[in-house]
Design an enzyme around this catalytic site. Structure first.
Site, PDB file in Angstrom:
ATOM      1  N   LYS A   1     -14.458   9.708 -14.874  1.00 39.16           N
ATOM      2  CA  LYS A   1     -14.099  11.123 -14.923  1.00 39.16           C
ATOM      3  C   LYS A   1     -15.405  11.879 -15.092  1.00 39.16           C
ATOM      4  CE  LYS A   1     -11.500  14.762 -17.212  1.00 39.16           C
ATOM      5  NZ  LYS A   1     -10.644  15.167 -18.358  1.00 39.16           N
TER       6      LYS A   1
ATOM      7  N   TYR B   1     -15.774   8.328 -19.105  1.00 41.29           N
ATOM      8  CA  TYR B   1     -15.684   9.784 -19.207  1.00 41.29           C
ATOM      9  C   TYR B   1     -17.081  10.311 -19.527  1.00 41.29           C
ATOM     10  CZ  TYR B   1     -13.404  14.220 -20.667  1.00 41.29           C
ATOM     11  OH  TYR B   1     -12.993  15.525 -20.797  1.00 41.29           O
TER      12      TYR B   1
ATOM     13  N   THR C   1      -7.820  17.780 -23.148  1.00 41.57           N
ATOM     14  CA  THR C   1      -6.695  18.703 -23.010  1.00 41.57           C
ATOM     15  C   THR C   1      -5.514  18.263 -23.855  1.00 41.57           C
ATOM     16  OG1 THR C   1      -7.436  19.144 -20.759  1.00 41.57           O
ATOM     17  CG2 THR C   1      -5.219  19.861 -21.323  1.00 41.57           C
TER      18      THR C   1
ATOM     19  N   VAL D   1      -9.150  14.780 -12.005  1.00 44.20           N
ATOM     20  CA  VAL D   1      -8.400  14.719 -13.252  1.00 44.20           C
ATOM     21  C   VAL D   1      -8.437  16.131 -13.804  1.00 44.20           C
ATOM     22  CG1 VAL D   1      -8.247  13.771 -15.580  1.00 44.20           C
ATOM     23  CG2 VAL D   1      -8.988  12.312 -13.699  1.00 44.20           C
TER      24      VAL D   1
END
Length: 296
Positions: free
Chosen positions: A166, A138, A50, A206
């Site tokens: 994540k 991640y 993002t 998250v």
């Protein structure tokens, strides 16, 4: 079992603001970070998907971490994305983020080259051995082309500085297995799984959507923690129209987050949302916020 939450429960995958010339706007980033914390975010994840990390320079990434760290103070968790397709580059980014004040590092699986699992494991261990701050792995195979397999995750959990994940693998069964057999803190990175993952002792979220509605997303977790699962489900349902428009409309989350906030442009190759999409996003956010009394 007490769920570990090394970075809090509700984290925002924060946008990276640019000014009218396209340069990094650290002042705008600092203001946005302060607002997010005031509205209930325990922590901020910078330089992620993002945050348009593929199009920001190493120097910009470091400057963003420094600015946000200074703006939010020492008690708010700041996690810096340092992932790349190159282990040496990832190590260099990790060292810089640590020096800039990051409390933790978000390290994505090495992408494009699609390394086998022993190489994926070695990549993460190399980074973890290099720094003194904890890592959040991640797992987002839809973007990287490579999964962090469950058995690999179980082994990596033995490393003292690998503390969190994540989770964007869309594999609730696999995530549940890792949660049950390790002390890794699992943070949902897919809004539609925030509540389901939390219900199987995930650590929290998250969230990209938290850029636009941090209070609502946190309220889901708050209600669940109070034992009011019906209320948690009800608030979660209220968030879905905005979640769908921001995360499942065909536009990247960086584009939709900036559009709904009026937070400026994205960098190419991304393109700004068209006016019709902007209007739909803003209406969905206004509708959600109009129900604020239902979660306060």
């Amino acid at each position: 079992m007490t769920t570990p939450r090394p970075f809090g429960r509700s984290l925002c995958a924060m946008i990276t603001p640019f000014d009218a010339s396209g340069a990094l706007d650290v002042a705008a980033a600092a203001r946005h970070a302060v607002r997010l914390v005031a509205d209930g975010c325990d922590g901020l994840v910078l330089n992620g998907t993002t945050g348009e990390a593929p199009t920001t320079s190493d120097a910009e990434k470091t400057a963003l971490v420094r600015a946000v760290r200074k703006a939010v103070g020492p008690t708010v968790a700041v996690v810096a994305g340092v992932g790349s397709a190159d282990t040496r580059h990832t190590v260099a980014l990790a060292r810089e983020a640590e020096r800039a004040g990051a409390d933790g590092l978000l390290v994505v699986a090495p992408y494009y080259s699609r390394p086998p699992q022993p190489a994926v494991e070695a990549h993460f261990r190399t980074v973890a051995d290099t720094v003194d701050v904890p890592l959040m792995l991640y797992d987002i195979p839809g973007r990287t082309g490579v999964r962090i397999e469950v058995d690999t995750m179980l082994r990596l959990a033995e490393h003292p500085r690998i503390v969190a994940v994540k989770d964007c693998a869309q594999d609730l069964a696999g995530s549940t297995k890792v949660i049950a057999n390790t002390s890794l803190a699992y943070y949902s990175g897919c809004e539609e799984l925030n509540l389901p993952l939390y219900a199987v002792e995930g650590a929290g979220q998250v969230s990209t959507v938290a850029n636009a509605a941090p209070e609502a997303l946190r309220a889901v977790l708050d209600a669940f923690d109070r034992g009011d699962t019906a209320r948690a489900a009800r608030i979660n349902r209220l968030t879905l129209p905005l979640v769908e428009l921001m995360m499942a409309s065909g536009l990247p989350g960086a584009v939709t987050a900036k559009a709904v906030l009026g937070a400026g442009s994205v960098r190419a190759p991304l393109q700004d949302a068209d006016p019709q999409s902007v209007e739909r996003l803003r209406r969905a956010r206004e509708t959600l916020l109009a129900h604020r009394d239902e979660w306060n």
